[in-house]
Each structure stands twice: as structure tokens, then as C-alpha cells.
Motif scaffolding. Sequence first.
Motif, PDB file in Angstrom:
ATOM      1  N   ALA A 169       0.837  -1.199   0.000  1.00  0.00           N
ATOM      2  CA  ALA A 169       0.000   0.000   0.000  1.00  0.00           C
ATOM      3  C   ALA A 169       0.872   1.250   0.000  1.00  0.00           C
ATOM      4  N   PRO A 170       0.498   2.259  -0.800  1.00  0.00           N
ATOM      5  CA  PRO A 170       1.204   3.548  -0.730  1.00  0.00           C
ATOM      6  C   PRO A 170       0.728   4.317   0.494  1.00  0.00           C
ATOM      7  N   VAL A 171       1.665   4.753   1.312  1.00  0.00           N
ATOM      8  CA  VAL A 171       1.316   5.432   2.567  1.00  0.00           C
ATOM      9  C   VAL A 171       2.239   6.627   2.783  1.00  0.00           C
ATOM     10  N   CYS A 172       1.798   7.527   3.644  1.00  0.00           N
ATOM     11  CA  CYS A 172       2.652   8.647   4.050  1.00  0.00           C
ATOM     12  C   CYS A 172       2.107   9.218   5.343  1.00  0.00           C
ATOM     13  N   ALA A 173       2.797  10.199   5.889  1.00  0.00           N
ATOM     14  CA  ALA A 173       2.345  10.863   7.108  1.00  0.00           C
ATOM     15  C   ALA A 173       1.116  11.714   6.799  1.00  0.00           C
ATOM     16  N   PRO A 174       0.198  11.845   7.744  1.00  0.00           N
ATOM     17  CA  PRO A 174      -1.015  12.644   7.500  1.00  0.00           C
ATOM     18  C   PRO A 174      -0.726  14.069   7.046  1.00  0.00           C
ATOM     19  N   ALA A 175       0.301  14.697   7.624  1.00  0.00           N
ATOM     20  CA  ALA A 175       0.602  16.084   7.255  1.00  0.00           C
ATOM     21  C   ALA A 175       1.023  16.181   5.798  1.00  0.00           C
ATOM     22  N   LEU A 176       1.816  15.184   5.328  1.00  0.00           N
ATOM     23  CA  LEU A 176       2.243  15.192   3.931  1.00  0.00           C
ATOM     24  C   LEU A 176       1.059  14.972   3.008  1.00  0.00           C
ATOM     25  N   ALA A 177       0.149  14.082   3.410  1.00  0.00           N
ATOM     26  CA  ALA A 177      -1.042  13.829   2.601  1.00  0.00           C
ATOM     27  C   ALA A 177      -1.908  15.081   2.509  1.00  0.00           C
ATOM     28  N   ALA A 178      -2.024  15.788   3.624  1.00  0.00           N
ATOM     29  CA  ALA A 178      -2.834  17.011   3.624  1.00  0.00           C
ATOM     30  C   ALA A 178      -2.197  18.091   2.763  1.00  0.00           C
ATOM     31  N   ARG A 179      -0.881  18.172   2.775  1.00  0.00           N
ATOM     32  CA  ARG A 179      -0.182  19.207   2.010  1.00  0.00           C
ATOM     33  C   ARG A 179      -0.314  18.970   0.510  1.00  0.00           C
ATOM     34  N   HIS A 180      -0.220  17.709   0.087  1.00  0.00           N
ATOM     35  CA  HIS A 180      -0.276  17.409  -1.351  1.00  0.00           C
ATOM     36  C   HIS A 180      -1.694  17.173  -1.853  1.00  0.00           C
ATOM     37  N   ARG A 181      -2.622  16.856  -0.944  1.00  0.00           N
ATOM     38  CA  ARG A 181      -4.016  16.622  -1.317  1.00  0.00           C
ATOM     39  C   ARG A 181      -4.141  15.611  -2.459  1.00  0.00           C
ATOM     40  N   PHE A 182      -3.599  14.422  -2.223  1.00  0.00           N
ATOM     41  CA  PHE A 182      -3.651  13.366  -3.234  1.00  0.00           C
ATOM     42  C   PHE A 182      -5.099  12.961  -3.490  1.00  0.00           C
ATOM     43  N   GLN A 183      -5.483  12.958  -4.748  1.00  0.00           N
ATOM     44  CA  GLN A 183      -6.832  12.551  -5.140  1.00  0.00           C
ATOM     45  C   GLN A 183      -6.823  11.303  -6.018  1.00  0.00           C
ATOM     46  N   THR A 184      -5.856  11.205  -6.913  1.00  0.00           N
ATOM     47  CA  THR A 184      -5.777  10.072  -7.835  1.00  0.00           C
ATOM     48  C   THR A 184      -4.357   9.517  -7.809  1.00  0.00           C
ATOM     49  N   PRO A 185      -4.167   8.269  -8.293  1.00  0.00           N
ATOM     50  CA  PRO A 185      -2.803   7.719  -8.367  1.00  0.00           C
ATOM     51  C   PRO A 185      -1.845   8.603  -9.150  1.00  0.00           C
ATOM     52  N   ALA A 186      -2.337   9.298 -10.151  1.00  0.00           N
ATOM     53  CA  ALA A 186      -1.464  10.162 -10.956  1.00  0.00           C
ATOM     54  C   ALA A 186      -0.864  11.286 -10.122  1.00  0.00           C
ATOM     55  N   ASP A 187      -1.563  11.694  -9.049  1.00  0.00           N
ATOM     56  CA  ASP A 187      -1.050  12.768  -8.203  1.00  0.00           C
ATOM     57  C   ASP A 187       0.241  12.375  -7.485  1.00  0.00           C
ATOM     58  N   LEU A 188       0.481  11.063  -7.386  1.00  0.00           N
ATOM     59  CA  LEU A 188       1.668  10.590  -6.665  1.00  0.00           C
ATOM     60  C   LEU A 188       2.930  10.673  -7.511  1.00  0.00           C
ATOM     61  N   LEU A 189       2.775  10.860  -8.817  1.00  0.00           N
ATOM     62  CA  LEU A 189       3.945  10.833  -9.704  1.00  0.00           C
ATOM     63  C   LEU A 189       4.958  11.920  -9.367  1.00  0.00           C
ATOM     64  N   ASP A 190       4.504  13.062  -8.917  1.00  0.00           N
ATOM     65  CA  ASP A 190       5.411  14.175  -8.639  1.00  0.00           C
ATOM     66  C   ASP A 190       5.725  14.316  -7.150  1.00  0.00           C
ATOM     67  N   ALA A 191       5.303  13.356  -6.338  1.00  0.00           N
ATOM     68  CA  ALA A 191       5.549  13.423  -4.897  1.00  0.00           C
ATOM     69  C   ALA A 191       6.904  12.791  -4.570  1.00  0.00           C
ATOM     70  N   PRO A 192       7.460  13.090  -3.401  1.00  0.00           N
ATOM     71  CA  PRO A 192       8.739  12.478  -2.996  1.00  0.00           C
ATOM     72  C   PRO A 192       8.535  10.990  -2.657  1.00  0.00           C
ATOM     73  N   LEU A 193       9.083  10.113  -3.474  1.00  0.00           N
ATOM     74  CA  LEU A 193       8.889   8.672  -3.312  1.00  0.00           C
ATOM     75  C   LEU A 193      10.097   8.037  -2.615  1.00  0.00           C
ATOM     76  N   LEU A 194       9.819   7.030  -1.823  1.00  0.00           N
ATOM     77  CA  LEU A 194      10.861   6.262  -1.152  1.00  0.00           C
ATOM     78  C   LEU A 194      10.962   4.897  -1.828  1.00  0.00           C
ATOM     79  N   HIS A 195      12.191   4.467  -2.132  1.00  0.00           N
ATOM     80  CA  HIS A 195      12.407   3.220  -2.867  1.00  0.00           C
ATOM     81  C   HIS A 195      13.220   2.245  -2.029  1.00  0.00           C
ATOM     82  N   LEU A 196      12.891   0.969  -2.111  1.00  0.00           N
ATOM     83  CA  LEU A 196      13.658  -0.079  -1.442  1.00  0.00           C
ATOM     84  C   LEU A 196      14.725  -0.590  -2.401  1.00  0.00           C
TER      85      LEU A 196
END
Length: 306
Positions: A169-196
Motif C-alpha cells: 500500500a502507498p502510505v505517508c504521514a497525515p501532514a504530507l497527505a494534507a499538504r499534497h491533497r492526493f486525489q488520484t494515483p497520478a497525483d503521486l507521480l510528482d511526490a517524494p517517493l521512497l524506494h527499497l
Amino acid sequence: MAFARRFLPPISLLCSFEAAARHQNFTTAAKELHLTQSAISRHIRLLEEQLGALLFVRERQTVRLTIAGESYAREVRAALKQIAAATLGLRAAPAGGTLNLSIVPTFGSLWLAPKLPDFKSRYPDITVNLFTRATPFDFASEPMDAAIHFGIPDWPGTESTAICGETIAPVCAPALAARHRFQTPADLLDAPLLHLVSRPDAWERWFNAQGLDADRIHGMLCDQFYTMTQIAVAGGGLGLLPEILIQPELHAGTLVRIGPSYEEQSEAAYYLVWPQDKTQYKPLELFRLWLAEQIPTPPLNRPDPA
């Protein structure tokens, strides 16, 4: 299997050789073992006579291992470590035995470790020793009774049982979610992603599953899920994390889901794996029975054979 005694040098000679080989110095080895330098020299000489080969080259006031000595030192060191581990295990659990278990770091610490007190309460005479391994297990070189590993069950000479699959599942801190206001999967493309590090294409697979092209995404690399989780909780980025490992954070609200969960259709899962010759080892038998009770869902939905 019986061993010819002529191939088993006295352990005192082997201990002296191992210390001398490690230090490349007889005097230092003597201090470590509380012996004299002449005793170490005598032990090495007796060992060489028994083996019929030189282990050290003596040059003036220095010594160095021969090629044969280097190889023999590696084997002897591994054998002595195994004997020491077996002795420690017996002293720790003289009645019920021990189970040496190799675990992947995050799953072992976050999912398995909190459950182990229940196993201990049921089987107080059995000691479970945990050894964290980020790399695949190797029963041939390490004295492990079993391992918990994530992957596809294609490990020759072993038996295994599935523990659970992995829903991501894609997850983040509530404050980050509120700041970016993610609505669709496409909104995540420009967000800071963490990779394993061990799954560098995980985000690409997730975006592709949502019907999105994601061949140029970037972000911070982490070598463990635990590290990624802590960075995500701190608001440092979006983590693509196994739901089974982040239940406390989800329940506490320190992480929130920001997109659809994703489960790959494959046999990859968390497995308990053990060498075939350990199948009837009593501590392992009891651990397998106990572990089956801890599995949260049916272990794996495999396709029917053709």
C-alpha cells in the motif's frame, strides 16, 4: 556418520592455529589464549606434522600463512564457531534444545518478534535464537535450523511452508497527505517517493497496475522497510510498504493510505524454509505448528496446476 580420528586434530591445536592465523603473529595469539609463545609454536608444529603440510612460512621474526594455511584457517574458524554456537545453545536450553532461525530484518522484528513470547510461554524449554540476514540464507555455510525469507520457493535441498503473501500500500504521514491533497494515483507521480534497494522497480509496478506510465520516477533509496517506514512517518516521503508490517502505524494514524493496495499475482511470499535433514528436528516441528496458528490469512492462493 563416523569420523576417522586421524582427521580430527586436538581442539587445543586448532584454537592455537586459528588465533595465530587471524593475528599472523604467534606472540599476539599467545597473549589472547593465555599461553606462551613457545606453546603456540609447538602447537603449530604438531598440527603441521599431523597434517603433513606447512601452514606458515617463517621468515626471520615474522610468520605468514601459506596458501594451504589460508584455506585451512577459513574452514577451521567456521568449524570452531559452529562448535561454540552449539555449546552456547545447549547451555541456554539444556532440556528442550534450541532453534537457530535466520530472519529478514523488518518482518522478523515487526511481525515475528512480538509473537515469540507466546511461543516461549508454550515451550519454555526451547530457546529461539534470531539472526538477521538481509541477504538470502545459506544453510551450507551457516549453522541455521531454518530461515524466514521472502521470495519464490525455489530453494533446492529444502522444504518450506508459506507464512503470508504481501499486499503493498502507498502510505505517508497525515501532514504530507494534507499538504499534497492526493486525489488520484497520478497525483503521486510528482511526490517524494521512497524506494527499497532490493525492489527498485516496485513503484513502477504499482503505477503500471493503476494504468499509468512511470518510467522516470525518482526518490530516496532505503535498504530496509523499517528505515523506509520511519522516514515516511517523519513526513520524508511516500512509502510503498507491506500492509502486514505497518499495522501499528495505520492503527495509530501516523501513516495513512493514499492510494489503492496492490498484490502481485505470483508465488512470492514470506516462507519458513528449512534443510530437508532438519524436518524431524523437534524444536522446528513445534515452531512450525505454532507458526501455522499465527498466519493471519490463507498463506497463498496458487493457480491450479495445468
